[in-house]
Structures are given as C-alpha cells and as structure tokens.
Design a protein around this motif. Structure first.
Motif, PDB file in Angstrom:
ATOM      1  N   ARG A   1      31.665  45.981  36.700  1.00  0.00           N
ATOM      2  CA  ARG A   1      33.003  46.410  37.109  1.00  0.00           C
ATOM      3  C   ARG A   1      33.158  46.472  38.628  1.00  0.00           C
ATOM      4  O   ARG A   1      34.270  46.631  39.129  1.00  0.00           O
ATOM      5  N   GLU A   2      32.059  46.353  39.374  1.00  0.00           N
ATOM      6  CA  GLU A   2      32.098  46.534  40.815  1.00  0.00           C
ATOM      7  C   GLU A   2      32.068  45.223  41.590  1.00  0.00           C
ATOM      8  O   GLU A   2      32.191  45.241  42.817  1.00  0.00           O
ATOM      9  N   VAL A   3      31.853  44.065  40.928  1.00  0.00           N
ATOM     10  CA  VAL A   3      31.728  42.797  41.637  1.00  0.00           C
ATOM     11  C   VAL A   3      32.678  41.761  41.048  1.00  0.00           C
ATOM     12  O   VAL A   3      33.120  41.879  39.895  1.00  0.00           O
ATOM     13  N   TYR A   4      32.939  40.723  41.859  1.00  0.00           N
ATOM     14  CA  TYR A   4      33.841  39.654  41.465  1.00  0.00           C
ATOM     15  C   TYR A   4      33.233  38.315  41.879  1.00  0.00           C
ATOM     16  O   TYR A   4      32.345  38.251  42.732  1.00  0.00           O
ATOM     17  N   PHE A   5      33.724  37.244  41.289  1.00  0.00           N
ATOM     18  CA  PHE A   5      33.343  35.911  41.726  1.00  0.00           C
ATOM     19  C   PHE A   5      34.481  34.947  41.396  1.00  0.00           C
ATOM     20  O   PHE A   5      35.367  35.265  40.581  1.00  0.00           O
ATOM     21  N   VAL A   6      34.456  33.786  42.031  1.00  0.00           N
ATOM     22  CA  VAL A   6      35.463  32.756  41.787  1.00  0.00           C
ATOM     23  C   VAL A   6      34.836  31.665  40.932  1.00  0.00           C
ATOM     24  O   VAL A   6      33.717  31.214  41.201  1.00  0.00           O
ATOM     25  N   GLY A   7      35.557  31.245  39.894  1.00  0.00           N
ATOM     26  CA  GLY A   7      35.058  30.204  39.007  1.00  0.00           C
ATOM     27  C   GLY A   7      36.192  29.360  38.456  1.00  0.00           C
ATOM     28  O   GLY A   7      37.324  29.402  38.945  1.00  0.00           O
ATOM     29  N   ILE A   8      35.878  28.606  37.418  1.00  0.00           N
ATOM     30  CA  ILE A   8      36.825  27.674  36.809  1.00  0.00           C
ATOM     31  C   ILE A   8      37.042  28.061  35.350  1.00  0.00           C
ATOM     32  O   ILE A   8      36.082  28.297  34.614  1.00  0.00           O
ATOM     33  N   ASP A   9      38.292  28.142  34.933  1.00  0.00           N
ATOM     34  CA  ASP A   9      38.622  28.407  33.535  1.00  0.00           C
ATOM     35  C   ASP A   9      38.883  27.073  32.840  1.00  0.00           C
ATOM     36  O   ASP A   9      39.960  26.493  32.963  1.00  0.00           O
ATOM     37  N   GLU A  10      37.880  26.568  32.121  1.00  0.00           N
ATOM     38  CA  GLU A  10      38.001  25.256  31.475  1.00  0.00           C
ATOM     39  C   GLU A  10      39.057  25.253  30.383  1.00  0.00           C
ATOM     40  O   GLU A  10      39.698  24.238  30.127  1.00  0.00           O
ATOM     41  N   GLN A  11      39.252  26.375  29.727  1.00  0.00           N
ATOM     42  CA  GLN A  11      40.243  26.431  28.647  1.00  0.00           C
ATOM     43  C   GLN A  11      41.668  26.305  29.167  1.00  0.00           C
ATOM     44  O   GLN A  11      42.584  26.006  28.409  1.00  0.00           O
ATOM     45  N   ARG A  12      41.874  26.531  30.439  1.00  0.00           N
ATOM     46  CA  ARG A  12      43.202  26.380  31.046  1.00  0.00           C
ATOM     47  C   ARG A  12      43.303  25.103  31.879  1.00  0.00           C
ATOM     48  O   ARG A  12      44.206  24.958  32.689  1.00  0.00           O
TER      49      ARG A  12
ATOM     50  N   ASN B   1      40.602  23.661  33.878  1.00  0.00           N
ATOM     51  CA  ASN B   1      39.861  23.765  35.142  1.00  0.00           C
ATOM     52  C   ASN B   1      40.653  24.486  36.229  1.00  0.00           C
ATOM     53  O   ASN B   1      40.575  24.148  37.407  1.00  0.00           O
ATOM     54  N   VAL B   2      41.421  25.491  35.820  1.00  0.00           N
ATOM     55  CA  VAL B   2      42.198  26.276  36.785  1.00  0.00           C
ATOM     56  C   VAL B   2      41.261  27.218  37.530  1.00  0.00           C
ATOM     57  O   VAL B   2      40.421  27.899  36.931  1.00  0.00           O
ATOM     58  N   VAL B   3      41.395  27.263  38.848  1.00  0.00           N
ATOM     59  CA  VAL B   3      40.606  28.183  39.669  1.00  0.00           C
ATOM     60  C   VAL B   3      40.996  29.620  39.316  1.00  0.00           C
ATOM     61  O   VAL B   3      42.183  29.957  39.286  1.00  0.00           O
ATOM     62  N   THR B   4      39.986  30.464  39.075  1.00  0.00           N
ATOM     63  CA  THR B   4      40.222  31.799  38.544  1.00  0.00           C
ATOM     64  C   THR B   4      39.312  32.819  39.215  1.00  0.00           C
ATOM     65  O   THR B   4      38.155  32.526  39.526  1.00  0.00           O
ATOM     66  N   VAL B   5      39.842  34.019  39.448  1.00  0.00           N
ATOM     67  CA  VAL B   5      39.036  35.138  39.924  1.00  0.00           C
ATOM     68  C   VAL B   5      38.531  35.914  38.711  1.00  0.00           C
ATOM     69  O   VAL B   5      39.314  36.298  37.834  1.00  0.00           O
TER      70      VAL B   5
ATOM     71  N   THR C   1      43.976  23.573  40.296  1.00  0.00           N
ATOM     72  CA  THR C   1      42.795  23.204  39.526  1.00  0.00           C
ATOM     73  C   THR C   1      41.677  22.784  40.476  1.00  0.00           C
ATOM     74  O   THR C   1      41.897  22.513  41.657  1.00  0.00           O
ATOM     75  N   LEU C   2      40.458  22.709  39.930  1.00  0.00           N
ATOM     76  CA  LEU C   2      39.313  22.315  40.749  1.00  0.00           C
ATOM     77  C   LEU C   2      39.512  20.911  41.315  1.00  0.00           C
ATOM     78  O   LEU C   2      39.116  20.625  42.453  1.00  0.00           O
ATOM     79  N   GLU C   3      40.157  20.023  40.551  1.00  0.00           N
ATOM     80  CA  GLU C   3      40.343  18.651  40.987  1.00  0.00           C
ATOM     81  C   GLU C   3      41.216  18.541  42.235  1.00  0.00           C
ATOM     82  O   GLU C   3      41.137  17.567  42.983  1.00  0.00           O
ATOM     83  N   THR C   4      42.056  19.555  42.463  1.00  0.00           N
ATOM     84  CA  THR C   4      42.951  19.506  43.622  1.00  0.00           C
ATOM     85  C   THR C   4      42.320  20.110  44.876  1.00  0.00           C
ATOM     86  O   THR C   4      42.906  20.027  45.956  1.00  0.00           O
ATOM     87  N   VAL C   5      41.143  20.716  44.737  1.00  0.00           N
ATOM     88  CA  VAL C   5      40.440  21.289  45.892  1.00  0.00           C
ATOM     89  C   VAL C   5      39.707  20.162  46.620  1.00  0.00           C
ATOM     90  O   VAL C   5      39.102  19.295  45.985  1.00  0.00           O
ATOM     91  N   PRO C   6      39.733  20.116  47.950  1.00  0.00           N
ATOM     92  CA  PRO C   6      38.986  19.084  48.675  1.00  0.00           C
ATOM     93  C   PRO C   6      37.530  19.050  48.223  1.00  0.00           C
ATOM     94  O   PRO C   6      36.894  20.108  48.100  1.00  0.00           O
TER      95      PRO C   6
ATOM     96  N   THR D   1      32.405  26.894  42.444  1.00  0.00           N
ATOM     97  CA  THR D   1      31.512  26.696  41.294  1.00  0.00           C
ATOM     98  C   THR D   1      30.152  27.355  41.454  1.00  0.00           C
ATOM     99  O   THR D   1      29.364  27.380  40.508  1.00  0.00           O
ATOM    100  N   ASP D   2      29.840  27.900  42.662  1.00  0.00           N
ATOM    101  CA  ASP D   2      28.517  28.507  42.846  1.00  0.00           C
ATOM    102  C   ASP D   2      28.454  29.947  42.351  1.00  0.00           C
ATOM    103  O   ASP D   2      27.383  30.552  42.303  1.00  0.00           O
TER     104      ASP D   2
END
Length: 438
Positions: A361-372, A374-378, A402-407, A415-416
């Motif tokens: 509950r105290e930490v966050y990360f950025v990733g990809i939601d494949e079900q949506r 490949n939308v970038v998601t917190v 989406t991830l595809e639109t990121v340089p 993704t890390d």
C-alpha cells in the motif's frame, strides 16, 4: 437551402508515394475518407467507404439515420474483407459525411477527418476527433493547441474496418445562407492548425476554386506530410418564388449531365460512379522510399489494430474446471481433513501475505495494462504475482496513451516496474500524455 458553390480536390502531399484518401461529391452529399493500413490497403478501405454512398441516402429514414446506416454497412464490408483477404488485414478508414437538407446540414463522422463551419467570420469545428489526444483534451489534460502537435495525435480510437461494428457520431446543424462548410482529411489539419486555417477561410467570400487550392498549398508549404483532401461548399437561401429548384436538384441531374458536378480531378474507379473519386497523382512520385518509410512508421493507426485481442469467455460455459462425477452421475464428495499442523502452517502463510499486502500500500510503479490494449497505467503495490493467482498490485490510474506511442528510447521506464512514490509515477505518465518525452 441550396448549394451555391462547391469545390473538391485531393493532393498527394510532399512525403507520400501513394494517395490513400478518397472522396465523394454529389450535391447535396459530400464525403471524405482517409484510409490506413499500407500496401494499398488504405486506399481500398477508403474507396469502399465512399462507394457505399453511391446510391444516396435510403428512402424513409431521416438523413441522420440514413448516413449512419450507410456507414455501418460500409464498416461491415471493410471488416469482412480485411478478415478474408490476407493482404488487406488491418486495413481501415476514417469517414466524414455532410448532407445538405432544406434548412440544415447533417454531419456523420468516424475517425479524425473533420468538418468545419464558417459563419459570420468565425470558424467552428463541428466534429470531434476520435483519437487518444482528443480524449486527453476532453479530460482537461491537454489544450487543443497542445493536441494539434502531440506526437501521439495519429493514434485514433475509432475507424471503419478494425471491428465488426462501429459507433457513428451524427449531428444536425441549422443552416443559413452564406454558410461555408469544409470537409477534409487530416492531411490538411495536421499541417495547418486552426490559428492559421481560420484566417484563410474567413478572409472574405473568395471563389472556392481559389480558396481550395490555397488550402492545399498551405498544407504542402507546412511540410505536406500526408495526403490532403479538401471539399468546400457554400450555401444560399432559396428564393421565395415557386419556380426555383430545390436544394438537392443541383446534384440530382441525369447521368448525361453529371460532368458539371464531378468537380474532382483524377481517374475514376472501375465502372465509374458519379461523384466518387479515387485520386491519382500525375507524373512521378515526389516522395523517396525513405520518406514513405518514415511516414509509415508513425502513420495514422486505429487503436484496435495495436491492442491484443482477448478471447472472450462464453457466459454459457463454466469458468472453472468441470466437476468430477462418479459412475452414477452424482458428484463425488471429497473429504478434506486439516490437521492442527496444517492449520498453523496456513495461518503463518496468511500472516506473511497480509504483511506483504500492507507493504504494497506504500509503493507504486508504472506498467502496461495488456487487457486495455497496452495502456500505460499507474499501479499501487509490488510488481509480483504469487501462486494461486495472488497479485501484489492493483491499477489506480489508467492513462490516455499506449506503450506503442511512447518514444522507443523511453519505453524501458514503463516496463522496468521501478518502485516509485505516487507523485513520481503520475508525473512520468503525465509527461507521456503531453508528449514531453524525447
């Protein structure tokens, strides 16, 4: 109302080797379609879209219902062809159609081609782009000016072809004498933003055969990155005398007299249809292979074409393994015995999991939601999946990109799964949405 003047043309642009735009001009109906898919698939999709209007609006329904029906039928045809012909897989097209009625103009729209109205010296955009950046504008995360130059502006969320059904925006607008309408592909508006487009369109009542070429020239002067298709028509009041023709008569002439209204140039499709144009360039292509490849790398793409398609679970099927039945058809009852040792072990496991959950509950990360798609998601929590389907994270904020639109050079940051504070994670996503990542 009737059409006092009209003009239409399509231009290759400066950085394209082929023209994937198509348009339909038969007063009182005007249509622009901007194809996508490459390898000649885009021009096939846009041609199919405009050809669907060849018979005009069906009898009976209102213009709005008729336009929607035509577009929905075109979508089904394009989608089916993209599924059955391998070389057409993934093709799609935008479409924007305007129909002039007695005292109104009905506009139907899918994608990021546009329709504008010029009235009393003011330019108004009548259609909303179905694109990722326009969604960000509606959420208040981008201004319209920022959206015009956003690096992900070519990712559209709605098009004809990618899906078996499509949602069509349709609206009826009251018309006045002197109203000027512009229907165009994004080859114009991506090069000539509103601040420069408005003075061109509102500077007096110039003949449309002067204004139209000037718009195309302005897009090419700004870089001409894509095909440029422009349709202009101006309305006038019908005089009160009974001998005048109705508005639609300007385009409802016999086949022997259609040349006056086929104002486009270029070669018509096989078995020519009045009003349908398949633009064809004259002379050698001006774009190099490298320019065409660069365009293809960032060309307009429908979001459905880049997101993975999940296999739906049929509601009639059980969502778990089938029950084990005995020889008599009755479900066998299984005895499960828990020893005190097992109870203590399970209690310890639950305690560890609870402690881990509290830590997440105290930490966050950025990733990809494949079900949506490949939308970038917190996400909140730790980026780990435990046995038995236990996840130590949950999504807290989905972005509009989406991830595809990121340089490519910056995708690793998404993704890390580096652990971050919430403010840091949200700032990274906001930078992606606003196109500030290089």
């Amino acid at each position: 109302m009737r059409i006092a003047e009209q003009w239409a043309d399509s231009n290759l642009g400066l950085q394209r080797q082929g023209n994937e735009d198509n348009y339909f001009v038969r007063a009182p109906l005007f249509v622009v379609a901007d194809g996508m898919g490459g390898a000649q698939s885009g021009e096939v999709a846009s041609e199919m879209a405009v050809a669907a209007f060849d018979r005009g609006l069906p009898d009976g329904p209102s213009p709005a219902e008729g336009l929607v029906a035509i577009i929905e039928n075109a979508n089904r045809s394009i989608h089916e062809r993209s599924r059955t012909e391998q070389q057409r897989a993934g093709m799609g097209t935008t479409v924007t159609a305007a129909y002039v009625g007695e005292d109104s103009v009905t506009v139907a729209h899918v994608g990021d081609s546009r329709c504008y109205l010029v009235r009393d010296g003011e330019l108004t955009q009548l259609t909303d782009d179905h694109s990722l950046v326009w969604e960000l504008v509606k959420r208040g995360k981008l201004t319209e000016e920022q959206a015009e130059s956003h690096p992900q502006r070519s990712v559209i969320t709605r098009a004809l072809g990618p899906e078996p059904s499509v949602q069509v925006d349709v609206q009826e607008y009251g018309a006045r004498g002197g109203d000027l309408f512009l229907v165009c592909s994004d080859g114009l508006t991506s090069m000539v933003q509103k601040a420069k487009l408005e003075p061109l369109l509102t500077n007096g009542s110039r003949p449309l055969d002067e204004l139209g070429p000037e718009l195309i020239a302005a897009a090419n002067a700004a870089g001409g990155r894509d095909n440029i298709t422009v349709i202009l028509f101006r309305l006038e009041e019908v005089p009160a005398s009974g001998g005048d023709r109705p508005a639609a008569e300007d385009g409802a002439r016999s086949d022997d007299d259609t040349h006056e209204y086929a104002t486009f140039t270029g070669e018509a499709v096989t078995e020519p249809r009045q009003g349908v144009s398949r633009p064809q360039e004259e002379g050698p292509s001006r774009a190099s292979d490298a320019q065409e490849a660069e365009y293809r790398a960032s060309a307009t793409v429908a979001l459905a074409a880049v997101r993975p398609r999940a296999q739906p679970i049929e509601e009639s099927q059980p969502h778990g393994p089938p029950p084990a039945d005995g020889p008599d058809g009755r479900r066998r009852r299984r005895r499960r015995l828990l020893s005190p040792g097992r109870v203590l072990f399970l209690g310890a496991v639950v305690g560890v999991l609870l402690a881990l959950w509290l830590a997440t509950r105290e930490v966050y990360f950025v990733g990809i939601d494949e079900q949506r798609g490949n939308v970038v998601t917190v996400y909140q929590g730790l980026p780990y999946d435990l046995p038995l389907g236990v996840k130590l994270y949950s999504p807290v904020a989905h972005s509009g990109v989406t991830l595809e639109t990121v340089p490519p050079a910056r995708r690793k940051a998404f993704t890390d799964h580096k652990l971050r504070q919430r403010k840091d994670a949200e700032s990274l996503v906001l930078a992606a949405e606003q196109g500030r990542l290089q």
